[in-house]
Scaffold this active site. Structure first.
Site, PDB file in Angstrom:
ATOM      1  N   ASN A 123       0.797  -1.231   0.000  1.00 61.11           N
ATOM      2  CA  ASN A 123       0.000   0.000   0.000  1.00 61.11           C
ATOM      3  C   ASN A 123       0.824   1.274   0.000  1.00 61.11           C
ATOM      4  O   ASN A 123       0.352   2.331  -0.439  1.00 61.11           O
ATOM      5  CB  ASN A 123      -0.926   0.017   1.229  1.00 61.11           C
ATOM      6  N   LYS A 175       9.133 -17.220 -34.243  1.00 64.52           N
ATOM      7  CA  LYS A 175       8.293 -16.155 -34.786  1.00 64.52           C
ATOM      8  C   LYS A 175       7.562 -16.672 -36.030  1.00 64.52           C
ATOM      9  O   LYS A 175       8.088 -17.538 -36.720  1.00 64.52           O
ATOM     10  CB  LYS A 175       9.144 -14.934 -35.158  1.00 64.52           C
ATOM     11  N   LYS A 201      12.478 -21.309 -28.231  1.00 66.59           N
ATOM     12  CA  LYS A 201      11.668 -20.773 -27.134  1.00 66.59           C
ATOM     13  C   LYS A 201      10.260 -20.432 -27.588  1.00 66.59           C
ATOM     14  O   LYS A 201      10.066 -19.853 -28.660  1.00 66.59           O
ATOM     15  CB  LYS A 201      12.351 -19.518 -26.581  1.00 66.59           C
ATOM     16  N   ASP A 203       7.309 -17.858 -27.254  1.00 67.74           N
ATOM     17  CA  ASP A 203       7.234 -16.471 -26.820  1.00 67.74           C
ATOM     18  C   ASP A 203       6.351 -16.388 -25.580  1.00 67.74           C
ATOM     19  O   ASP A 203       5.585 -17.301 -25.276  1.00 67.74           O
ATOM     20  CB  ASP A 203       6.704 -15.574 -27.939  1.00 67.74           C
ATOM     21  N   HIS A 294      10.575 -15.839 -18.191  1.00 70.63           N
ATOM     22  CA  HIS A 294      10.386 -14.606 -18.957  1.00 70.63           C
ATOM     23  C   HIS A 294       9.860 -13.522 -18.021  1.00 70.63           C
ATOM     24  O   HIS A 294       9.119 -13.809 -17.089  1.00 70.63           O
ATOM     25  CB  HIS A 294       9.412 -14.822 -20.114  1.00 70.63           C
ATOM     26  N   ARG A 295      10.264 -12.269 -18.288  1.00 68.05           N
ATOM     27  CA  ARG A 295       9.908 -11.174 -17.383  1.00 68.05           C
ATOM     28  C   ARG A 295       8.806 -10.280 -17.958  1.00 68.05           C
ATOM     29  O   ARG A 295       8.759  -9.085 -17.665  1.00 68.05           O
ATOM     30  CB  ARG A 295      11.142 -10.350 -17.053  1.00 68.05           C
ATOM     31  N   HIS A 327      15.314 -13.342 -18.450  1.00 66.29           N
ATOM     32  CA  HIS A 327      15.625 -12.286 -19.410  1.00 66.29           C
ATOM     33  C   HIS A 327      16.165 -11.069 -18.666  1.00 66.29           C
ATOM     34  O   HIS A 327      15.630 -10.661 -17.639  1.00 66.29           O
ATOM     35  CB  HIS A 327      14.374 -11.925 -20.210  1.00 66.29           C
ATOM     36  N   SER A 379      18.066 -10.969 -25.041  1.00 67.62           N
ATOM     37  CA  SER A 379      17.101 -11.239 -26.102  1.00 67.62           C
ATOM     38  C   SER A 379      16.360  -9.963 -26.449  1.00 67.62           C
ATOM     39  O   SER A 379      15.971  -9.206 -25.561  1.00 67.62           O
ATOM     40  CB  SER A 379      16.106 -12.322 -25.637  1.00 67.62           C
TER      41      SER A 379
END
Length: 475
Positions: A123, A175, A201, A203, A294-295, A327, A379
């Site tokens: 808070n 991709k 990897k 995504d 992954h962040r 990452h 990356s």
């Protein structure tokens, strides 16, 4: 026996509102080895003194509230309260300072990043007396860090599992990140792994969508891994994203990945949450799975200089919660990250002991004792021309991940992977021979192009690509 403490019940109770600094600003306090220490960048509202603002942060993130309450007399605030023990101005900023706060260890549940963050960054970040508040760093004492399992395996165990030493690991994000069928996705995985990469990897937003359900993706990716391993003689992996809408579903996906015999799974630790992440990390250690983190969503929290939380804090939290990779930006690619700052939290991820170094944003000396390290993953917008800089900046204990820089190769996925592998091997060899990659990197790549047509084609297609923008979050 518990220590004898004086409570307000024995000295009388006086209702009312009083300044936080009367109770929570204690410049004479000597910090203990067991205290959790925090460095906050505080921007108070006009007219709020620095001492009052710092004390308010200490109070509202520990035992305090806006008024004196009768039940204060039933405990010992001196034993449990957070304390603002030092304040220093921020150079170049008129109304901003760093407030240092010490928290007694008993305020936090053992082994719970969730509870740690609920208290320290709960808070208080909405407190009206503050214009902005940012948590710059935390010192986690060994007495607390030893209550966490930490990474499922760590750097050395991962290298032993993969039988790969003396160089960074190479990866690729498939991709387009969304829209492929499971079979076509698996085909891309196979081509990249056969071409020379160590990992491919999912995504971060590939979970289980109508165009590709998770089980189908897992099966086709496992087939691709096995085929690529048989052809290359190398151990390969694909980060199968187990992130899901519930913890139960996440664990079901991790169990299926283990049954398929794959070496690694993946989790989006900020959107998935620390409780889910810690549960998955424990499962991965017990069942021999590596865990890639992954962040996604981190920049919502850490990108603004004056408010939120620096990624070095999120990195420490991840090391405690558990992950073998995370990452960490690239310095040279398309994503935010200043070199000195990035190297500061990279050391916090990998090393056992990190000295205080304000030039790299490290506010406290951190001793991880024997907790395993985490491999930083570079990356985002990187290609073969970046390889010398990445090798020089991140060193061997890292994962260099080229998505578009692999799949965008004019000859296809496997040649794109081969180009990256050749570039990496050339840079590692040049470094081992004593050459200066920072100065001679481009020459090293050009020399390698003479015997690798795949690399030559990649160098030609990406020779003009740069991401040169000012970094927002500077020291």
């Amino acid at each position: 026996m518990s220590p004898k403490t004086e409570t307000k019940a024995s000295v009388g109770f006086k209702a009312g509102v009083k300044d936080y600094r009367l109770t929570y600003y204690t410049p004479e306090y000597q910090t203990k080895d067991t205290d959790i220490l925090a460095a906050f960048r505080v921007t108070p509202q006009p007219g709020v003194p620095a001492e009052e603002a710092g004390a308010a942060v200490a109070a509202e993130s520990s035992t305090g509230t806006w008024t004196t309450v009768w039940t204060d007399g039933l405990t010992s605030l001196d034993r449990y309260k957070g304390r603002c023990y030092d304040i220093e101005p921020v150079p170049g900023e008129e109304n901003q300072f760093i407030a240092y706060v010490a928290y007694p260890l008993d305020l936090f549940e053992e082994g719970s990043v969730t509870n740690l963050f609920t208290s320290i960054v709960g808070n208080v970040f909405g407190f009206k007396a503050l214009r902005a508040l940012r948590l710059e760093d935390l010192r986690i004492p060994p007495a607390y860090s030893k209550t966490f399992q930490g990474p499922p395996h760590g750097i050395q165990v991962e290298r032993d599992k993969l039988n790969k030493y003396g160089r960074p690991l190479l990866g690729c994000t498939i991709k387009p990140k969304l829209g492929l069928s499971a079979k076509n996705y698996g085909r891309a995985v196979y081509e990249c792994l056969r071409g020379g990469l160590d990992f491919t990897k999912d995504d971060e937003n590939v979970n289980s969508q109508p165009f590709m359900r998770w089980r189908d993706r897992f099966v086709f990716c496992a087939e691709a891994i096995n085929k690529a391993q048989a052809e290359t003689g190398e151990i390969k992996g694909h980060y199968l994203n187990a992130t899901a809408g519930t913890c139960e579903e996440m664990m079901k996906r991790a169990v299926f990945a283990r049954e398929l015999g794959v070496p690694i799974v993946m989790h989006d630790y900020l959107t998935g949450g620390f409780t889910a992440n810690t549960s998955l990390a424990h499962y991965c250690r017990d069942n021999g799975l590596l865990l890639h983190i992954h962040r996604a969503m981190h920049a919502v929290i850490d990108r603004q200089r004056n408010h939120g939380m620096h990624f070095r804090v999120l990195a420490k939290a991840l090391r405690m919660s558990g992950g073998d990779h995370v990452h960490a930006g690239t310095v040279v690619g398309k994503l935010e990250g200043e070199r000195d700052v990035t190297l500061g939290f990279v050391d916090l991820l990998r090393d056992d002991f990190i000295e205080k170094d304000r030039s790299r944003g490290v506010y406290f000396t951190q001793d991880w004792v024997s907790m395993p390290g985490v491999l930083p993953v570079a990356s985002g917008g990187i290609h073969v021309w970046h390889m010398p800089a990445l090798t020089e900046i991140f060193g061997d204990d890292s994962v260099l991940q080229f998505g578009g820089g692999t799949l965008g190769h004019p000859w296809g996925n496997a040649p794109g992977a081969a180009a990256n592998r050749v570039a990496l091997e050339a840079c590692v060899q040049a470094r081992n021979e004593g050459r200066d990659l920072a100065r001679e990197g481009n020459e090293v790549i050009r020399e390698a192009c003479k015997w690798s047509p795949e690399l030559a084609a990649a160098c030609e297609i990406w020779k003009e690509i740069k991401f040169e923008f000012d970094v927002i979050d500077r020291l």
